[in-house]
Design an enzyme around this catalytic site. Structure first.
Site, PDB file in Angstrom:
ATOM      1  N   GLU A  25      57.626  51.454  40.892  1.00 20.70           N
ATOM      2  CA  GLU A  25      56.736  51.214  39.754  1.00 20.70           C
ATOM      3  C   GLU A  25      56.264  49.772  39.805  1.00 20.70           C
ATOM      4  OE1 GLU A  25      58.380  50.843  35.874  1.00 20.70           O
ATOM      5  OE2 GLU A  25      56.399  50.912  34.918  1.00 20.70           O
TER       6      GLU A  25
ATOM      7  N   TYR B 282      42.422  38.252  47.662  1.00 22.49           N
ATOM      8  CA  TYR B 282      43.889  38.059  47.629  1.00 22.49           C
ATOM      9  C   TYR B 282      44.601  39.292  47.098  1.00 22.49           C
ATOM     10  CZ  TYR B 282      43.292  33.058  48.512  1.00 22.49           C
ATOM     11  OH  TYR B 282      42.989  31.857  49.078  1.00 22.49           O
TER      12      TYR B 282
ATOM     13  N   GLY C 279      39.464  49.596  38.095  1.00 26.83           N
ATOM     14  CA  GLY C 279      38.554  49.502  39.248  1.00 26.83           C
ATOM     15  C   GLY C 279      39.252  48.906  40.457  1.00 26.83           C
TER      16      GLY C 279
HETATM   17  N1  ACO Z   1      37.811  45.654  37.848  1.00 28.45           N
HETATM   18  C1  ACO Z   1      37.116  46.296  38.819  1.00 28.45           C
HETATM   19  N2  ACO Z   1      37.125  45.911  40.120  1.00 28.45           N
HETATM   20  C2  ACO Z   1      37.861  44.851  40.445  1.00 28.45           C
HETATM   21  C3  ACO Z   1      38.597  44.123  39.483  1.00 28.45           C
HETATM   22  C4  ACO Z   1      38.571  44.579  38.124  1.00 28.45           C
HETATM   23  N3  ACO Z   1      39.240  43.975  37.169  1.00 28.45           N
HETATM   24  N4  ACO Z   1      39.209  43.097  40.110  1.00 28.45           N
HETATM   25  C5  ACO Z   1      38.870  43.173  41.402  1.00 28.45           C
HETATM   26  N5  ACO Z   1      38.065  44.230  41.590  1.00 28.45           N
HETATM   27  C6  ACO Z   1      37.490  44.701  42.851  1.00 28.45           C
HETATM   28  C7  ACO Z   1      36.802  43.587  43.613  1.00 28.45           C
HETATM   29  O1  ACO Z   1      35.451  43.466  43.245  1.00 28.45           O
HETATM   30  C8  ACO Z   1      36.958  44.025  45.038  1.00 28.45           C
HETATM   31  O2  ACO Z   1      35.966  44.985  45.360  1.00 28.45           O
HETATM   32  P1  ACO Z   1      35.323  45.025  46.846  1.00 28.45           P
HETATM   33  O3  ACO Z   1      36.481  45.302  47.777  1.00 28.45           O
HETATM   34  O4  ACO Z   1      34.354  46.150  46.766  1.00 28.45           O
HETATM   35  O5  ACO Z   1      34.722  43.681  47.052  1.00 28.45           O
HETATM   36  C9  ACO Z   1      38.293  44.754  45.036  1.00 28.45           C
HETATM   37  O6  ACO Z   1      38.549  45.126  43.678  1.00 28.45           O
HETATM   38  C10 ACO Z   1      39.429  43.887  45.549  1.00 28.45           C
HETATM   39  O7  ACO Z   1      39.331  42.621  44.950  1.00 28.45           O
HETATM   40  P2  ACO Z   1      40.315  41.444  45.289  1.00 28.45           P
HETATM   41  O8  ACO Z   1      39.522  40.184  45.405  1.00 28.45           O
HETATM   42  O9  ACO Z   1      41.168  41.815  46.447  1.00 28.45           O
HETATM   43  O10 ACO Z   1      41.196  41.422  43.959  1.00 28.45           O
HETATM   44  P3  ACO Z   1      41.700  40.130  43.139  1.00 28.45           P
HETATM   45  O11 ACO Z   1      42.238  39.129  44.082  1.00 28.45           O
HETATM   46  O12 ACO Z   1      40.675  39.698  42.182  1.00 28.45           O
HETATM   47  O13 ACO Z   1      42.903  40.796  42.339  1.00 28.45           O
HETATM   48  C11 ACO Z   1      43.432  41.609  40.131  1.00 28.45           C
HETATM   49  C12 ACO Z   1      42.669  41.868  41.432  1.00 28.45           C
HETATM   50  C13 ACO Z   1      44.915  41.546  40.446  1.00 28.45           C
HETATM   51  C14 ACO Z   1      43.187  42.816  39.205  1.00 28.45           C
HETATM   52  C15 ACO Z   1      42.946  40.283  39.529  1.00 28.45           C
HETATM   53  O14 ACO Z   1      41.580  40.381  39.284  1.00 28.45           O
HETATM   54  C16 ACO Z   1      43.636  39.877  38.244  1.00 28.45           C
HETATM   55  O15 ACO Z   1      44.622  39.188  38.284  1.00 28.45           O
HETATM   56  N6  ACO Z   1      43.099  40.318  37.076  1.00 28.45           N
HETATM   57  C17 ACO Z   1      43.661  39.928  35.781  1.00 28.45           C
HETATM   58  C18 ACO Z   1      45.023  40.532  35.566  1.00 28.45           C
HETATM   59  C19 ACO Z   1      45.018  42.047  35.632  1.00 28.45           C
HETATM   60  O16 ACO Z   1      44.169  42.705  35.029  1.00 28.45           O
HETATM   61  N7  ACO Z   1      46.014  42.608  36.333  1.00 28.45           N
HETATM   62  C20 ACO Z   1      46.251  44.019  36.446  1.00 28.45           C
HETATM   63  C21 ACO Z   1      46.860  44.502  35.203  1.00 28.45           C
HETATM   64  S1  ACO Z   1      47.595  46.075  35.375  1.00 28.45           S
HETATM   65  C22 ACO Z   1      49.147  45.747  35.954  1.00 28.45           C
HETATM   66  O17 ACO Z   1      49.510  44.622  36.106  1.00 28.45           O
HETATM   67  C23 ACO Z   1      50.038  46.921  36.332  1.00 28.45           C
END
Ligand code: ACO
Length: 343
Positions: free
Chosen positions: A65, A80, A111
């Site tokens: 999980e 990242y 997403g």
């Molecule tokens: N919504 C939709 N798409 C997204 C999001 C989002 N919030 N974040 C990233 N993506 C997409 C990117 O556009 C990218 O798409 P592509 O491959 O077509 O270019 C793909 O996902 C991968 O993006 P990365 O750059 O590898 O992701 P990133 O380093 O930004 O990490 C994360 C993603 C962890 C969600 C980060 O944005 C973050 O920390 N967000 C805030 C905290 C959060 O919401 N965490 C998840 C909560 S749920 C849980 O923790 C179980």
């Protein structure tokens, strides 16, 4: 100390999570964390944390999980998160023996999880996970199956190797990599205004074209020799005759003019590539549009198909389309048999 760095990122990026709860799971020995650390950058002697994922492996049930996942605000959407997840999948499979991940994803992170091949459908048997993981409100349970073989940390080079192999195969089978300088050819032939013979265009013969394939048609229309101008004239005459047999037919009336959007307001919402006998007629009159019989037949076929798409089978329009189409194709066949044969 590094875990404290990760706790700070989770606390900032997941503001709905109580900090005490984050600390409790992060420091719990049953939980593991995988992190992105910035090389050579330290804060107070400790490597700088860019982000991470904290998860709990359930070894007996072979699923994990994901409790928290976050990247620091100034480093998001740079890849990242994907890299982190790929490392996690490989570690969880090869070290923990897991086959699946479950996570409750925040709505705005769905997403991201979809792009990491998490699904909203849960395929794992409920008995396997129910009661083991904590329920949260306002979030979506998602599942990811970990591929048993895929080298997740090597995806980019695997894809580029596959691309290279396909490219090499294509090059063996075709000469599509050869680039011909058409601009220079035009200059040599006296500028773009001069009519150029199809067979003289650089590269066409190398690509396997022969003069029999004049106009790239499936139909060999006219036997004997004749230059492309003569052949175009013969084709125009044939097409004009075929158009007239359609226009004169008793079932042609729905197709004579373009459909009027005032009479049929939703027609152009449903039919995205409309065509009618008047429009076809204009193209025929230009004498340059239909350079093959196939093109003309394709337009007529599209007109009939559009009609049958918009109208239901019990309508007069649908029946007209079917009858006019049968008549049209019988005339095309007759024309082919009397001098023009399909190749
Ligand atoms: N919504 C939709 N798409 C997204 C999001 C989002 N919030 N974040 C990233 N993506 C997409 C990117 O556009 C990218 O798409 P592509 O491959 O077509 O270019 C793909 O996902 C991968 O993006 P990365 O750059 O590898 O992701 P990133 O380093 O930004 O990490 C994360 C993603 C962890 C969600 C980060 O944005 C973050 O920390 N967000 C805030 C905290 C959060 O919401 N965490 C998840 C909560 S749920 C849980 O923790 C179980």
């Amino acid at each position: 100390m590094i875990l404290i760095g990760l706790k700070n990122i989770f606390a900032r990026q997941l503001p709905n999570m109580p900090k005490e709860y984050i600390v409790r799971l992060l420091m719990d020995r049953k939980h593991k964390s995988v992190m992105v650390l910035r090389n050579n950058e330290v804060e107070g002697g400790i490597p700088l944390v860019v982000g991470g994922i904290t998860y709990r492996p359930y070894h007996r049930q072979r699923f994990g999980e994901i409790a928290f996942c976050a990247i620091s605000a100034d480093e998001q959407v740079k890849g990242y998160g994907t890299r982190l997840m790929n490392h996690l999948k490989e570690h969880a499979r090869d070290v923990d023996g897991l086959t699946h991940f479950l996570t409750y994803a925040d709505n705005n992170a769905v997403g991201y999880f979809v792009k990491q091949s998490f699904t909203k459908e849960i395929y794992l048997e409920k008995d396997v996970w129910h009661g083991y993981i904590k329920d949260y409100d306002g979030v979506l349970l998602m599942e990811c199956r970990i591929d048993p073989k895929l080298k997740y940390t090597n995806l980019a080079s695997m894809i580029s190797q596959q691309r290279q192999a396909i490219d090499e195969m294509i090059r063996e089978l075709s000469n599509c990599q050869n680039v011909y300088q058409v601009a220079e050819f035009q200059k040599k032939e006296g500028g773009s205004s001069k009519n150029i013979r199809v067979e003289d265009i650089p590269g066409l013969r190398d690509a396997g074209w022969t003069s029999d394939q004049w106009g790239h048609t499936r139909y060999k229309l006219f036997s004997g020799s004749g230059d492309s101008v003569t052949k175009q004239k013969q084709l125009n005459a044939l097409i004009r005759g075929l158009l007239k047999t359609m226009q004169d037919h008793t079932d042609a009336w729905p197709f004579i003019e373009p459909v009027d959007s005032v009479d049929v307001p939703d027609y152009y919402k449903i039919i995205k590539d409309p065509i009618d006998l008047k429009t076809i007629g204009k193209s025929v009159e230009s004498e340059q549009y239909y350079v093959t019989l196939d093109m003309f037949v394709a337009d007529a076929r599209r007109m009939f198909n559009n009609c049958r798409t918009y109208n239901s089978p019990d309508t007069v329009y649908y029946r007209c389309a079917t009858k006019l189409q049968a008549h049209f194709f019988s005339k095309v066949q007759a024309a082919l048999q009397s001098g023009a044969k399909p190749q």
